[in-house]
Design an enzyme around this catalytic site. Structure first.
Site, mmCIF file in Angstrom:
data_model
loop_
_atom_site.group_PDB
_atom_site.id
_atom_site.type_symbol
_atom_site.label_atom_id
_atom_site.label_comp_id
_atom_site.label_asym_id
_atom_site.label_seq_id
_atom_site.Cartn_x
_atom_site.Cartn_y
_atom_site.Cartn_z
ATOM 1 N N GLU A 74 8.803 -4.426 10.721
ATOM 2 C CA GLU A 74 9.253 -3.104 10.246
ATOM 3 C C GLU A 74 9.718 -2.216 11.393
ATOM 4 O OE1 GLU A 74 6.774 -1.084 7.387
ATOM 5 O OE2 GLU A 74 7.994 0.741 7.500
ATOM 6 N N LYS A 118 -1.162 -9.249 2.984
ATOM 7 C CA LYS A 118 -0.445 -8.773 4.180
ATOM 8 C C LYS A 118 -1.366 -7.855 4.978
ATOM 9 C CE LYS A 118 3.196 -5.817 3.899
ATOM 10 N NZ LYS A 118 2.680 -4.607 4.595
ATOM 11 N N GLU A 166 -1.550 -5.417 8.569
ATOM 12 C CA GLU A 166 -0.817 -4.783 9.660
ATOM 13 C C GLU A 166 -1.466 -5.173 10.980
ATOM 14 O OE1 GLU A 166 -0.220 -0.582 9.026
ATOM 15 O OE2 GLU A 166 0.737 -0.940 7.072
ATOM 16 N N ASP A 188 -1.037 -6.056 -0.227
ATOM 17 C CA ASP A 188 -1.404 -5.427 1.036
ATOM 18 C C ASP A 188 -2.904 -5.224 1.160
ATOM 19 O OD1 ASP A 188 0.633 -4.961 2.835
ATOM 20 O OD2 ASP A 188 1.287 -3.100 1.875
ATOM 21 N N ASP A 210 0.844 -1.198 0.000
ATOM 22 C CA ASP A 210 0.000 0.000 0.000
ATOM 23 C C ASP A 210 0.885 1.255 0.000
ATOM 24 O OD1 ASP A 210 0.841 -0.200 2.617
ATOM 25 O OD2 ASP A 210 -1.138 0.074 3.515
ATOM 26 N N SER A 211 2.206 1.052 0.035
ATOM 27 C CA SER A 211 3.147 2.156 -0.203
ATOM 28 C C SER A 211 2.925 2.729 -1.605
ATOM 29 C CB SER A 211 4.592 1.672 -0.042
ATOM 30 O OG SER A 211 4.825 0.503 -0.804
HETATM 31 O O1 KIV Z 1 3.562 -1.099 1.747
HETATM 32 C C1 KIV Z 1 4.723 -1.517 1.741
HETATM 33 O O2 KIV Z 1 5.487 -1.273 0.796
HETATM 34 C C2 KIV Z 1 5.186 -2.301 2.876
HETATM 35 C C3 KIV Z 1 6.622 -2.679 2.923
HETATM 36 C C4 KIV Z 1 7.477 -1.501 3.124
HETATM 37 C C5 KIV Z 1 6.900 -3.736 3.910
HETATM 38 O O3 KIV Z 1 4.430 -2.604 3.724
#
Ligand code: KIV
Length: 275
Positions: A193, A123, A125, A94, A55-56
């Site tokens: 992280e 993924k 959080e 994510d 989600d980055s």
């Molecule tokens: O969203 C993302 O890119 C991440 C990584 C930095 C682990 O969660």
């Protein structure tokens, strides 16, 4: 006569089980983010083990100040794109902000949508115990979950910034507990992280699933970096990032050459010269 059962997969790419085997065999797991099919194809061709549609994407693709504005439809779109380029690596996507914090039903429905878009795991959080309940429901629906502990960027408004987490004995114990509970509730891997290296090592030696670190030292079973950071497309990266090239400068110089050549009339070449 015993029946021989062959493991046949209808999907491509490494599975969560492959990643677990890598931990057992002491082989480091290399992970990187991707947001479009071509970068997916490039990093896959370089032999990375896991590609994360992070989600980055909100920060590095859309230029947003945080990940909290990223929506399910953004993640589905980018996951679908990246999945077209990834053949060998494990593709994880994510779960964005509010796609699982609102309850188990939402979690299962949204995780399923990311699998349908081409991911092989999701993924989540895990910054509170109730997120583990949502992760358990996703696992029970047959969807592998990578649990993200330590600095959870979706909680930036709670933290008030992106500082290192787990610096006091109490907060280190909280993160350790969330990591172990995530494992007990079925997580197939952990992203760790921005925690002190000693805490990352403590988690890594306590679980039989791989830990993939970012900004948490060298004691994890693998490492992940944001693609744009590692190739030098991001300005002002965190101190733990290593930039392996200066893609921003390479792009600028190429486009400057193009601008100059069009303006001076040397591109395109005179008719017939390029035939
Ligand atoms: O969203 C993302 O890119 C991440 C990584 C930095 C682990 O969660």
């Amino acid at each position: 006569m015993p029946v021989k059962v062959c493991a046949v997969s209808s999907e491509t790419g490494k599975t969560a089980r492959d990643l677990k085997r890598m931990k057992r065999e002491g082989r480091k797991i290399v992970a990187v983010t991707a947001y479009d099919w071509r970068v997916g194809e490039i990093v896959d061709g370089c032999g990375v083990d896991l590609v994360l549609v992070g989600d980055s994407v909100g920060n590095v693709f859309a230029g947003l100040p945080s990940t909290v504005s990223v929506r399910m439809r953004d993640m589905e779109y980018h996951t679908r794109a990246v999945s077209r380029g990834v053949r060998n690596a494990h593709l994880c996507a994510d779960m964005p902000f509010l796609s699982y914090q609102t309850g188990e039903r939402d979690a299962v429905r949204n995780a399923g949508a990311l699998l349908r878009a081409g991911a092989r795991s999701v993924k989540m959080e895990i910054s509170a115990s109730r997120h583990i309940k949502a992760a358990r429901a996703v696992t029970d629906a047959g969807i592998p979950v990578v649990a993200h502990v330590g600095l959870c960027p979706q909680s930036v408004n709670l933290y008030g910034g992106y500082g290192i987490q787990g610096c006091t004995p109490e907060s280190a114990d909280d993160i350790y507990r969330l990591a172990l509970e995530s494992r007990e509730e079925g997580a197939v891997a952990l992203v760790v992280e921005c925690v002190p290296p000693a805490l990352a090592r403590r988690i890594t030696s306590a679980v039989d699933i791989p830990t993939i670190g970012i900004g948490s030292g060298g004691g994890c079973d693998g490492q992940i970096l944001v693609f744009n950071d590692l190739v030098g497309l991001t300005e002002g990266v965190p101190r733990f990032v290593r930039q392996y090239c200066e893609a921003g400068k390479i792009f600028s110089s190429a486009v400057e050459d193009y601008v100059r050549e069009v303006r001076e009339g040397t591109f395109p070449p005179p008719d017939g010269e390029n035939d």
